[in-house]
Enzyme design. Sequence first.
Site, PDB file in Angstrom:
ATOM      1  N   ARG A 298     -32.689  -7.259 -10.804  1.00  0.00           N
ATOM      2  CA  ARG A 298     -32.721  -6.437 -12.005  1.00  0.00           C
ATOM      3  C   ARG A 298     -31.418  -5.637 -12.093  1.00  0.00           C
ATOM      4  O   ARG A 298     -31.030  -4.976 -11.129  1.00  0.00           O
ATOM      5  CB  ARG A 298     -33.904  -5.484 -11.988  1.00  0.00           C
ATOM      6  CG  ARG A 298     -35.243  -6.155 -11.841  1.00  0.00           C
ATOM      7  CD  ARG A 298     -36.376  -5.159 -12.025  1.00  0.00           C
ATOM      8  NE  ARG A 298     -37.658  -5.740 -11.650  1.00  0.00           N
ATOM      9  CZ  ARG A 298     -38.837  -5.179 -11.908  1.00  0.00           C
ATOM     10  NH1 ARG A 298     -38.885  -4.021 -12.536  1.00  0.00           N
ATOM     11  NH2 ARG A 298     -39.964  -5.769 -11.539  1.00  0.00           N
TER      12      ARG A 298
ATOM     13  N   GLY B 152     -47.246   0.745 -12.473  1.00  0.00           N
ATOM     14  CA  GLY B 152     -45.795   0.657 -12.586  1.00  0.00           C
ATOM     15  C   GLY B 152     -45.056   1.511 -11.578  1.00  0.00           C
ATOM     16  O   GLY B 152     -43.936   1.957 -11.816  1.00  0.00           O
TER      17      GLY B 152
ATOM     18  N   ARG C  40     -50.545  -8.529 -17.407  1.00  0.00           N
ATOM     19  CA  ARG C  40     -49.458  -8.773 -18.349  1.00  0.00           C
ATOM     20  C   ARG C  40     -48.433  -9.706 -17.712  1.00  0.00           C
ATOM     21  O   ARG C  40     -48.519 -10.029 -16.528  1.00  0.00           O
ATOM     22  CB  ARG C  40     -48.776  -7.453 -18.701  1.00  0.00           C
ATOM     23  CG  ARG C  40     -48.347  -6.684 -17.440  1.00  0.00           C
ATOM     24  CD  ARG C  40     -47.598  -5.418 -17.738  1.00  0.00           C
ATOM     25  NE  ARG C  40     -47.480  -4.545 -16.584  1.00  0.00           N
ATOM     26  CZ  ARG C  40     -46.630  -4.709 -15.579  1.00  0.00           C
ATOM     27  NH1 ARG C  40     -45.830  -5.749 -15.567  1.00  0.00           N
ATOM     28  NH2 ARG C  40     -46.588  -3.855 -14.584  1.00  0.00           N
TER      29      ARG C  40
ATOM     30  N   GLU D 106     -53.485  -4.322  -6.487  1.00  0.00           N
ATOM     31  CA  GLU D 106     -53.894  -4.217  -7.877  1.00  0.00           C
ATOM     32  C   GLU D 106     -53.706  -5.552  -8.573  1.00  0.00           C
ATOM     33  O   GLU D 106     -53.063  -6.462  -8.039  1.00  0.00           O
ATOM     34  CB  GLU D 106     -53.077  -3.144  -8.616  1.00  0.00           C
ATOM     35  CG  GLU D 106     -51.572  -3.428  -8.659  1.00  0.00           C
ATOM     36  CD  GLU D 106     -50.794  -2.323  -9.355  1.00  0.00           C
ATOM     37  OE1 GLU D 106     -51.420  -1.404  -9.914  1.00  0.00           O
ATOM     38  OE2 GLU D 106     -49.554  -2.388  -9.340  1.00  0.00           O
TER      39      GLU D 106
END
Length: 501
Positions: free
Chosen positions: A338, A164, A292, A288
């Site tokens: 966002r 994250g 999810r 990576e």
Amino acid sequence: MFEKVLIANRGEIALRVLRACRELGVRTVVVHSSADADSLPVRLADETVQIGPASSRQSYLNAAAIVEAARQTGAQAVHPGYGFLSEDADFAEICAENALVFVGPPPQVMAALADKSTARALMRRAGLPLPPGSVRTLPTAAEALDVAAEVGYPVIVKAAAGGGGRGMTVVRSAAELPRAYARTRAAAQVAFGDDRVYVERYLADARHVEVQVLCDGHGNGIHLGTRDCSVQRRHQKLIEEAPAPALRPATLDTLAETALRGALSVGFSGAGTVEFLVDEAERCHFLEINCRIQVEHPVTELVTGIDLVHEQLHVAAGTPLRWRQEDVRLRGVAVECRVNVEDPDRDFAPAPGRLERFRPPGGPFTRVDTHGHVGYLVSPHYDSLLAKVAVWAPDRDGALDRLDRALGEFEVAGPGVRTTIPFARRVLRDDAFRAGRHTTALVDRLLHPPTADAAPVAEVAPPAEPAVPTPVPDIRADTDPAGRTPVTAAPAAGPNAWRNP
């Protein structure tokens, strides 16, 4: 399909999963903290269970309370959304032990991929290209200096258990490395309960491009094209789009096919994202695999017409994939912004408060995912994401113009409340971004224009609330004695019928 699913999350993603369940005729249980007792997901759920106080460690990260809520309500599955326990292999294992289906990959796959060093080793075996650096973790600063000297500065020190955007430090010289190495290990121990780190070359002028994959438990998998997520602050994404712009068709093919091969090689199932850095020469470097649903999944849904949360639930229920690769066609361009309750003028510091005005935009081909409403108290206890505005258009210029129009309509106001909307509109009007020539350095360039006498400074991603540590299996790669990996040639491109025409 399940009869009842427990949603172990909050905010817009809890609402997104709830709506998908309702469309599939599945009843929902929403667990919540005391701070979210009056939230929109709680209001709309079929059943609710308060599992703790505002602190996420005592509520949304409380695995025992979540499992007990599922048992008491008769839920058959747990959807973790993103963040919190969504990539915690221990939690997935606990769900399995209590006859609950975890909506995500098998626990052993999650455990392997959660460790960034292990994931690099596995992907190297699968033939994915890695950035130059160490494959194994480096227990001493001296070893880190050796690797950095070999691959060249700048380098980035990364926490093996990080994720994250957390647990990373950019280092530009050998003089900075010992201190940065120690600082990153200490921060990783606090944030993740695991102080192991590795070093790789830092690609300063690179694009962050990712591939959405869908796999089932029967060995089938498809990719759903690329997304560009290069607009970031402190390694946290702000604007995402699909497909990734201004890349050669062969590069898009390489990314998609390589990503799917890597996911299938480890027995992945569910919705996942394989992330890459793409340099100026369009060489691809594996970063990576996220196990999810991603915050930016709406842009993929808009260009493919495939509901990713529906597919997650079908796969978790044991259904073989309902799509074949030849069924996947990208149409047009989608861009998402966002909307975070943060103040860009104060280095994106959180700016929570009660919303006195809240009017999301509308109009054609405009989607808003949000849990906000007039009177809603944006809590300081959780992530600052308030809404996502995603738009679609036949071409990129049209999509960027539509997003700028939509953001201009968005009203968010309250005492002390600030949002990232003005900064996002600034990005949309930047010449390099409009031309698709932007890199992960764009936000820093806009906030801190370079000066001739400016000295480089090591960049540190701020520590976040401690995550639940995940044990990692001992999987070793075939490496040289120093555990280093060279630049690897990208595999040849294949058919590109899935790309945007």
